[in-house]
Enzyme design. Structure first.
Site, PDB file in Angstrom:
ATOM      1  N   ARG A  66      64.560   5.675  69.456  1.00 28.70           N
ATOM      2  CA  ARG A  66      63.756   5.173  70.494  1.00 28.70           C
ATOM      3  C   ARG A  66      62.775   5.853  69.399  1.00 28.70           C
ATOM      4  O   ARG A  66      61.399   5.760  70.368  1.00 28.70           O
ATOM      5  CB  ARG A  66      63.755   5.459  71.549  1.00 28.70           C
ATOM      6  CG  ARG A  66      62.547   4.252  72.962  1.00 28.70           C
ATOM      7  CD  ARG A  66      62.957   4.410  74.390  1.00 28.70           C
ATOM      8  NE  ARG A  66      61.265   3.735  75.013  1.00 28.70           N
ATOM      9  CZ  ARG A  66      60.791   4.992  75.826  1.00 28.70           C
ATOM     10  NH1 ARG A  66      61.468   6.563  76.271  1.00 28.70           N
ATOM     11  NH2 ARG A  66      60.241   4.314  76.839  1.00 28.70           N
ATOM     12  N   HIS A  70      58.863   4.182  68.126  1.00 26.68           N
ATOM     13  CA  HIS A  70      57.429   4.518  69.099  1.00 26.68           C
ATOM     14  C   HIS A  70      56.738   5.229  68.740  1.00 26.68           C
ATOM     15  O   HIS A  70      55.170   5.054  68.924  1.00 26.68           O
ATOM     16  CB  HIS A  70      58.195   5.487  70.639  1.00 26.68           C
ATOM     17  CG  HIS A  70      57.918   4.779  71.909  1.00 26.68           C
ATOM     18  ND1 HIS A  70      57.748   4.468  73.582  1.00 26.68           N
ATOM     19  CD2 HIS A  70      59.128   3.401  71.868  1.00 26.68           C
ATOM     20  CE1 HIS A  70      58.447   3.895  73.723  1.00 26.68           C
ATOM     21  NE2 HIS A  70      59.469   2.905  73.317  1.00 26.68           N
ATOM     22  N   VAL A  74      52.841   2.224  66.647  1.00 23.50           N
ATOM     23  CA  VAL A  74      51.681   2.672  67.165  1.00 23.50           C
ATOM     24  C   VAL A  74      51.093   3.727  65.915  1.00 23.50           C
ATOM     25  O   VAL A  74      51.860   4.622  65.604  1.00 23.50           O
ATOM     26  CB  VAL A  74      51.495   3.856  68.311  1.00 23.50           C
ATOM     27  CG1 VAL A  74      50.165   4.661  68.733  1.00 23.50           C
ATOM     28  CG2 VAL A  74      52.244   2.613  69.431  1.00 23.50           C
ATOM     29  N   GLY A  76      51.905   2.842  62.735  1.00 26.23           N
ATOM     30  CA  GLY A  76      52.839   2.562  61.466  1.00 26.23           C
ATOM     31  C   GLY A  76      53.146   3.899  61.938  1.00 26.23           C
ATOM     32  O   GLY A  76      53.496   5.040  62.059  1.00 26.23           O
ATOM     33  N   ASP A  78      54.022   7.007  61.164  1.00 29.90           N
ATOM     34  CA  ASP A  78      53.378   8.336  60.416  1.00 29.90           C
ATOM     35  C   ASP A  78      53.532   9.543  61.443  1.00 29.90           C
ATOM     36  O   ASP A  78      53.062  10.470  61.191  1.00 29.90           O
ATOM     37  CB  ASP A  78      52.056   7.993  60.253  1.00 29.90           C
ATOM     38  CG  ASP A  78      51.445   7.770  61.926  1.00 29.90           C
ATOM     39  OD1 ASP A  78      52.156   7.452  62.443  1.00 29.90           O
ATOM     40  OD2 ASP A  78      50.200   7.179  62.107  1.00 29.90           O
ATOM     41  N   ASN A  97      55.213   6.420  77.248  1.00 30.81           N
ATOM     42  CA  ASN A  97      56.239   7.603  76.605  1.00 30.81           C
ATOM     43  C   ASN A  97      56.582   9.013  77.306  1.00 30.81           C
ATOM     44  O   ASN A  97      57.140   9.988  77.185  1.00 30.81           O
ATOM     45  CB  ASN A  97      55.123   8.711  74.977  1.00 30.81           C
ATOM     46  CG  ASN A  97      55.093   7.675  73.731  1.00 30.81           C
ATOM     47  OD1 ASN A  97      56.679   6.684  73.886  1.00 30.81           O
ATOM     48  ND2 ASN A  97      54.294   7.396  73.373  1.00 30.81           N
ATOM     49  N   PRO A 165      55.400  -2.015  73.247  1.00 28.71           N
ATOM     50  CA  PRO A 165      56.001  -3.168  74.788  1.00 28.71           C
ATOM     51  C   PRO A 165      56.627  -2.368  75.644  1.00 28.71           C
ATOM     52  O   PRO A 165      56.999  -1.612  76.260  1.00 28.71           O
ATOM     53  CB  PRO A 165      57.054  -3.713  73.738  1.00 28.71           C
ATOM     54  CG  PRO A 165      57.560  -3.455  73.292  1.00 28.71           C
ATOM     55  CD  PRO A 165      55.883  -2.109  72.072  1.00 28.71           C
ATOM     56  N   HIS A 195      68.994  -1.277  73.360  1.00 27.97           N
ATOM     57  CA  HIS A 195      69.419  -0.775  74.890  1.00 27.97           C
ATOM     58  C   HIS A 195      70.969  -1.588  75.182  1.00 27.97           C
ATOM     59  O   HIS A 195      71.765  -0.672  75.850  1.00 27.97           O
ATOM     60  CB  HIS A 195      68.655  -1.782  75.495  1.00 27.97           C
ATOM     61  CG  HIS A 195      67.280  -1.378  76.152  1.00 27.97           C
ATOM     62  ND1 HIS A 195      65.629  -2.481  76.046  1.00 27.97           N
ATOM     63  CD2 HIS A 195      66.868  -0.570  74.496  1.00 27.97           C
ATOM     64  CE1 HIS A 195      64.891  -1.768  75.922  1.00 27.97           C
ATOM     65  NE2 HIS A 195      65.107  -0.783  75.302  1.00 27.97           N
ATOM     66  N   ASP A 245      72.487   0.048  79.279  1.00 26.85           N
ATOM     67  CA  ASP A 245      74.349  -1.019  79.283  1.00 26.85           C
ATOM     68  C   ASP A 245      75.328  -0.493  80.638  1.00 26.85           C
ATOM     69  O   ASP A 245      75.689   1.054  80.100  1.00 26.85           O
ATOM     70  CB  ASP A 245      74.710  -0.684  78.075  1.00 26.85           C
ATOM     71  CG  ASP A 245      75.933  -0.935  77.675  1.00 26.85           C
ATOM     72  OD1 ASP A 245      76.705  -1.836  78.782  1.00 26.85           O
ATOM     73  OD2 ASP A 245      75.996  -1.806  76.565  1.00 26.85           O
ATOM     74  N   ASP A 253      77.539  -1.276  70.439  1.00 19.85           N
ATOM     75  CA  ASP A 253      77.857  -2.355  70.134  1.00 19.85           C
ATOM     76  C   ASP A 253      77.262  -3.737  71.002  1.00 19.85           C
ATOM     77  O   ASP A 253      75.928  -3.870  70.833  1.00 19.85           O
ATOM     78  CB  ASP A 253      79.123  -2.380  71.253  1.00 19.85           C
ATOM     79  CG  ASP A 253      79.004  -1.897  72.322  1.00 19.85           C
ATOM     80  OD1 ASP A 253      77.746  -2.093  72.997  1.00 19.85           O
ATOM     81  OD2 ASP A 253      79.649  -1.654  73.150  1.00 19.85           O
TER      82      ASP A 253
HETATM   83  C1  HEM Z   1      61.204  -5.164  72.997  1.00 26.13           C
HETATM   84  C2  HEM Z   1      60.892  -3.819  73.447  1.00 26.13           C
HETATM   85  C3  HEM Z   1      61.054  -3.678  74.603  1.00 26.13           C
HETATM   86  C4  HEM Z   1      61.011  -3.254  74.968  1.00 26.13           C
HETATM   87  C5  HEM Z   1      60.118  -3.802  76.690  1.00 26.13           C
HETATM   88  C6  HEM Z   1      61.262  -1.410  75.634  1.00 26.13           C
HETATM   89  C7  HEM Z   1      62.004  -0.850  76.552  1.00 26.13           C
HETATM   90  C8  HEM Z   1      62.035   0.026  77.108  1.00 26.13           C
HETATM   91  C9  HEM Z   1      62.396   0.673  78.287  1.00 26.13           C
HETATM   92  C10 HEM Z   1      61.850   0.511  79.863  1.00 26.13           C
HETATM   93  C11 HEM Z   1      62.778   1.789  78.549  1.00 26.13           C
HETATM   94  C12 HEM Z   1      63.856   2.799  79.361  1.00 26.13           C
HETATM   95  C13 HEM Z   1      62.910   4.389  79.558  1.00 26.13           C
HETATM   96  C14 HEM Z   1      62.853   4.750  80.490  1.00 26.13           C
HETATM   97  O1  HEM Z   1      62.000   4.915  82.212  1.00 26.13           O
HETATM   98  O2  HEM Z   1      63.463   6.383  80.386  1.00 26.13           O
HETATM   99  C15 HEM Z   1      63.946   1.633  76.866  1.00 26.13           C
HETATM  100  C16 HEM Z   1      64.555   2.910  76.659  1.00 26.13           C
HETATM  101  C17 HEM Z   1      65.189   2.756  74.873  1.00 26.13           C
HETATM  102  N1  HEM Z   1      64.576   1.842  74.094  1.00 26.13           N
HETATM  103 FE1  HEM Z   1      63.664   0.152  74.517  1.00 26.13          FE
HETATM  104  N2  HEM Z   1      62.272  -1.229  74.430  1.00 26.13           N
HETATM  105  C18 HEM Z   1      61.978  -2.050  73.009  1.00 26.13           C
HETATM  106  C19 HEM Z   1      62.732  -2.550  72.288  1.00 26.13           C
HETATM  107  C20 HEM Z   1      63.039  -1.052  72.247  1.00 26.13           C
HETATM  108  C21 HEM Z   1      63.399  -0.942  70.447  1.00 26.13           C
HETATM  109  C22 HEM Z   1      62.942  -1.867  69.266  1.00 26.13           C
HETATM  110  C23 HEM Z   1      64.002  -0.401  70.048  1.00 26.13           C
HETATM  111  C24 HEM Z   1      64.569   0.186  69.064  1.00 26.13           C
HETATM  112  C25 HEM Z   1      64.421  -0.630  67.896  1.00 26.13           C
HETATM  113  C26 HEM Z   1      64.498   0.322  71.249  1.00 26.13           C
HETATM  114  C27 HEM Z   1      65.187   1.475  71.454  1.00 26.13           C
HETATM  115  C28 HEM Z   1      65.569   2.284  73.426  1.00 26.13           C
HETATM  116  C29 HEM Z   1      66.259   3.132  73.349  1.00 26.13           C
HETATM  117  C30 HEM Z   1      67.689   3.936  72.335  1.00 26.13           C
HETATM  118  C31 HEM Z   1      65.947   3.742  74.751  1.00 26.13           C
HETATM  119  C32 HEM Z   1      66.997   4.636  75.753  1.00 26.13           C
HETATM  120  C33 HEM Z   1      65.970   5.924  75.549  1.00 26.13           C
HETATM  121  C34 HEM Z   1      66.555   7.092  75.858  1.00 26.13           C
HETATM  122  O3  HEM Z   1      68.388   6.735  76.694  1.00 26.13           O
HETATM  123  O4  HEM Z   1      66.287   8.164  75.857  1.00 26.13           O
HETATM  124  N3  HEM Z   1      63.567  -0.051  72.510  1.00 26.13           N
HETATM  125  N4  HEM Z   1      63.255   0.574  76.641  1.00 26.13           N
END
Ligand code: HEM
Ligand SMILES: *[C@@H]1O[C@H](CO)[C@@H](O)[C@H](O)[C@H]1NC(C)=O
Ligand SMILES: *[C@@H]1O[C@H](CO)[C@@H](O)[C@H](O)[C@H]1NC(C)=O
Ligand SMILES: *[C@@H]1O[C@H](CO)[C@@H](O)[C@H](O)[C@H]1NC(C)=O
Ligand SMILES: *[C@@H]1O[C@H](CO)[C@@H](O)[C@H](O)[C@H]1NC(C)=O
Ligand SMILES: *[C@@H]1O[C@H](CO)[C@@H](O)[C@H](O)[C@H]1NC(C)=O
Ligand SMILES: *[C@@H]1O[C@H](CO)[C@@H](O)[C@H](O)[C@H]1NC(C)=O
Ligand SMILES: *[C@@H]1O[C@H](CO)[C@@H](O)[C@H](O)[C@H]1NC(C)=O
Ligand SMILES: *[C@@H]1O[C@H](CO)[C@@H](O)[C@H](O)[C@H]1NC(C)=O
Ligand SMILES: *[C@@H]1O[C@H](CO)[C@@H](O)[C@H](O)[C@H]1NC(C)=O
Ligand SMILES: *[C@@H]1O[C@H](CO)[C@@H](O)[C@H](O)[C@H]1NC(C)=O
Ligand SMILES: *[C@@H]1O[C@H](CO)[C@@H](O)[C@H](O)[C@H]1NC(C)=O
Length: 349
Positions: A66, A70, A74, A76, A78, A97, A165, A195, A245, A253
């Site tokens: 993540r 992130h 934002v 790029g 960098d 963040n 997003p 996710h 999940d 997976d």
């Molecule tokens: C499609 C738009 C996306 C939205 C709206 C979104 C939103 C979120 C949100 C709300 C969380 C939980 C944050 C929290 O409250 O702790 C999350 C976690 C996460 N997101 Fe996304 N996400 C998106 C796309 C992505 C992408 C593109 C990736 C990676 C390539 C990603 C990887 C992750 C990972 C791995 C977590 C778990 C983080 C952790 O356990 O520390 N997400 N995301």
């Protein structure tokens, strides 16, 4: 004095020559094995730091994936997301963040190891990309080569992070946000599959899911479980988290895609992927074929890692991933490059 100004004029010519070479250099592409000769152990050292951190706390693999996302979305890829601001006004301080992003200390540990082996050579943006790849490898048994050669930015502004997003976005808004970064609707669905690992804080899902419950787009039993987990009041931060999940929370997976049609998507944004006729076929395809998703996932990660990268002479190799280089140290380094041995004291001599 005269010879000194002649000398300075020479220095300025050299600087001008360097500046003229910038446009060509800045078009440089990322390359697999970018550090082959300059720092052959770079990728192995990053991997060691990630392996050690994930052995101690398995959730950090999700955190690092993540963090790279992130960063790239934002300004790029960098490493702007890593910059620390003493007054709390950097990207990492903004609500999307903070406090949910994690893994900063893993990047610091990797950077320390890499700096010890090859000083001032490997960028923080590349370390982030390698660390995300290693995290995919550790949780998902996949491997991909990371094209490298990114350089680090020197700007990080909290309000920029609101272009990330968020969990309340509709399908159309999600697709538009990815399109802005040259990623397709399919790649949005593919990358959302991240996710399948990691955690989320109550504020990211609880209140919006009350609306989903009324709409019949979340399993009532699932929402009841989430209501029991989280404090009921809005607007109050709680450190409580849940797995995104519910089936296999630590394995990269395709279960994420299988849960969505069961109304077990955690965020409104996750659920949106099956409510939109353009996106649903992608979800169905990835739920049916994990190999297909994994192949497309690594390709999409590589593409995401290319967003607005700084290459060639643009940007800098940050010495401390949390801090922009002091401008005196970067000019000292340029003089050092032109006149080896002169160091930073040349102007005073
Ligand atoms: C499609 C738009 C996306 C939205 C709206 C979104 C939103 C979120 C949100 C709300 C969380 C939980 C944050 C929290 O409250 O702790 C999350 C976690 C996460 N997101 Fe996304 N996400 C998106 C796309 C992505 C992408 C593109 C990736 C990676 C390539 C990603 C990887 C992750 C990972 C791995 C977590 C778990 C983080 C952790 O356990 O520390 N997400 N995301
Ligand atoms: C680095 O070495 C690998 C393996 O030999 C090779 O595939 C890659 O093209 C090399 N990259 C560069 C930039 O030299
Ligand atoms: C292991 O994790 C604990 C807490 O989760 C942390 O305090 C400690 O510094 C970590 N150790 C290493 C070696 O990363
Ligand atoms: C916050 O800190 C940054 C340096 O990190 C500085 O450039 C900026 O002026 C500071 N802003 C305020 C409001 O103090
Ligand atoms: C994980 O990465 C290593 C290289 O660091 C690679 O040898 C291994 O094959 C990868 N695992 C899988 C299942 O691809
Ligand atoms: C940041 O980088 C830009 C472009 O490389 C440069 O013009 C600017 O002086 C740098 N700012 C600082 C504070 O180092
Ligand atoms: C589904 O998403 C596509 C792509 O963004 C969009 O054009 C379309 O309007 C969306 N459909 C609905 C019903 O929202
Ligand atoms: C997207 O692609 C266009 C056209 O190739 C390019 O001008 C733009 O810089 C790219 N944007 C990003 C974020 O990569
Ligand atoms: C999402 O919507 C819910 C309910 O409408 C709201 O309480 C929450 O603050 C919103 N979250 C974000 C990140 O906008
Ligand atoms: C509930 O359904 C309405 C009407 O279909 C829709 O506009 C709204 O976005 C839905 N809200 C949620 C949270 O699902
Ligand atoms: C699943 O996808 C892989 C990779 O694209 C493909 O080779 C394979 O034939 C697909 N399997 C099925 C059952 O369609
Ligand atoms: C790196 O920079 C951060 C932020 O300024 C600082 O807190 C930290 O001590 C620095 N780390 C090292 C090793 O100098």
């Amino acid at each position: 004095m005269a010879s000194c100004s002649k000398w300075l004029a020479g220095l300025m010519l050299l600087a001008a020559a360097l500046a003229c070479s910038l446009p060509a250099a800045s078009r440089a592409q990322l390359q697999v094995g970018f550090y082959n000769t300059s720092c052959p152990n770079a990728e192995a050292l990053v991997r060691q730091a990630v392996v050690a951190a994930v052995a101690n706390n398995s959730g950090l693999a999700a955190g690092l994936i993540r963090l790279h996302f992130h960063d790239c979305f934002v300004r790029g890829c960098d490493a702007s997301v890593l910059i620390f601001s003493p007054n709390g006004t950097a990207e990492r301080d903004a609500a999307p963040n903070n406090p949910s992003l994690r893994g900063f200390e893993v990047i610091d540990a990797a950077k320390a190891a890499v700096e010890a082996a090859c000083p001032r050579t490997v960028s923080c943006a590349d370390i982030l990309a390698f660390a995300a790849r290693d995290s995919v490898n550790l949780t998902g048994n996949s491997f991909y080569q990371v094209p490298a050669g990114r350089r680090d930015g020197n700007v990080s502004i909290d309000t920029d992070a609101f272009t990330l997003p968020g969990p309340n976005l509709t399908a159309t808004q999600l697709v538009d946000g990815f399109k802005l970064r040259n990623l397709t609707a399919e790649e949005m669905v593919i990358l959302s599959g991240s996710h399948t690992i990691g955690r989320s804080h109550c504020a990211s899902f609880l209140f919006k899911n009350r609306e989903r419950l009324a709409n019949g787009t979340i399993s009532p039993a699932y929402q009841a479980l989430l209501e029991a987990l989280c404090p009921p009041t809005t607007g109050q931060f709680t450190p409580i988290t849940t797995a995104i999940d519910v089936s296999t929370p630590a394995t990269l997976d395709n279960n994420y895609y299988k849960l969505l049609p069961l109304n077990l998507g955690l965020h409104f944004s996750d659920d949106q992927l099956i409510r939109n006729a353009t996106l649903l076929p992608f979800v169905d395809a990835f739920a049916a074929n994990e190999t297909l998703w994994k192949e497309k996932f690594v390709a999409a990660m590589i593409k995401m890692g290319n967003i607005d990268v700084l290459t060639g002479a643009r940007g800098e190799i940050r010495l401390n991933c949390s801090a922009v280089n002091p401008s005196s140290s970067s000019s000292a380094r340029m003089i050092e490059t032109i006149f080896p041995g002169a160091g930073g004291e040349v102007a005073a001599s």
